[in-house]
Enzyme design. Structure first.
Site, short mmCIF file in Angstrom:
data_model
loop_
_atom_site.label_atom_id
_atom_site.label_comp_id
_atom_site.label_asym_id
_atom_site.label_seq_id
_atom_site.Cartn_x
_atom_site.Cartn_y
_atom_site.Cartn_z
N CYS A 8 0.23 2.80 -4.63
CA CYS A 8 -0.38 4.10 -4.86
C CYS A 8 0.44 5.15 -4.12
CB CYS A 8 -1.82 4.12 -4.33
SG CYS A 8 -2.91 2.90 -5.10
N HIS A 35 0.83 -1.20 0.00
CA HIS A 35 0.00 0.00 0.00
C HIS A 35 0.86 1.26 0.00
CE1 HIS A 35 -4.08 -1.53 0.43
NE2 HIS A 35 -3.64 -2.42 1.30
#
Length: 284
Positions: A137, A84
């Protein structure tokens, strides 16, 4: 002969005790790390992998410092991360981050600031070549904000859904509500860390770093059943060493095979030598 070392981090989840109950479960990040480590070994690198529970700030920092202590002028370091990505507000002033946020790698025990990573990379000898590949991301933007940039039709085509909750599950974005909760809880820690890192900034010239990341700031990086979309495309372009172009051509070829909703970014810090930029990726 130059030495090549590599560090590969893959987190399929994080410690829910450190993220207020959120475990950040993903599918393909450990596979990404294993596959990138295999690529590195075939290219002549020594490789280290840190999988889910071992992907802590202390472990990552320790491995970076081991590599920095060993590598010298002319050597090469490869750093890959799959997991993440998030953001925390940058309180150190407008000249540090134009968007007023620090991007983070969401490690097992806490978020690792981009400034922290840059600080560790500055420990390397100025002549060390560094290539970083980040499949996460970076923007930390709310899904609603991303939907304002990318049409629902494009989201449907890329992720097979435009529902915010399903998008969070299909992408490598730390949920924005969770980011805010964690930041509110740990604001004092992050504010002090940012101030400390800013005060050290520029004390030592660092090596030139080439970064190829999974997407632009206003996009999401897609997870997958086997590999992340970026890592899967990278491996296909590399084709077990059949690729023969330089770093910019490598990026452009990967970018050309990715959907418009996820366009990999090419970025440099320091001053990478022109010869390194022209060099075939993963060349020891």
């Amino acid at each position: 002969m130059p030495t090549g070392l590599s560090l590969h981090i893959g987190l399929n989840k994080v410690d829910p005790a450190r993220y207020d109950g959120w475990d950040g479960r993903l599918l393909a990040c450990e596979n990404d790390a294993r596959d990138m480590a295999e690529l590195a070994r075939r290219a002549g690198f020594g490789d280290t992998t840190l999988m889910t529970p071992d992907g802590t700030v202390d472990n990552v920092t320790a491995e970076l410092r081991k590599a920095a202590a060993r590598l010298t002028d002319g050597d090469i370091f490869l750093f890959t991360y799959s997991g993440h990505g998030g953001q925390v507000p940058d309180r150190t002033g407008p000249d540090d981050e134009p968007d007023d946020f620090d991007e983070t790698l969401v490690l097992f025990d806490r978020q690792f600031l981009d400034d922290e990573l840059h600080e560790e990379l500055r420990r390397f000898d100025e002549g060390v070549r560094i290539l970083a590949l980040l499949d996460c991301c970076h923007s930390g933007s709310a899904v609603e904000s991303v939907q304002g940039v990318i049409s629902p039709m494009a989201m449907e085509a890329h992720f097979q859904t435009s529902d915010p909750q399903q998008l969070e599950a299909a992408s490598r974005l730390m949920p924005v509500v969770r980011q805010q909760q964690i930041y509110d809880r740990d604001q004092g820690f992050f504010d002090e860390l940012q101030r400390t890192l800013k005060n050290r900034d520029g004390q030592k010239p660092g090596p030139g770093v080439v970064l190829i990341s999974a997407c632009q700031d206003n996009q999401l990086a897609s997870d997958g059943p086997v590999n992340g979309a970026f890592t899967e495309t990278l491996l296909r372009v590399w084709d077990r060493g059949a690729f023969r172009g330089g770093h910019r051509a490598f990026h452009r070829t990967i970018q050309g095979r990715m959907p418009a909703t996820q366009s990999p970014n090419f970025y440099t810090t320091g001053a990478p030598a022109a010869g390194f930029l022209r060099q075939r990726p993963f060349t020891v």
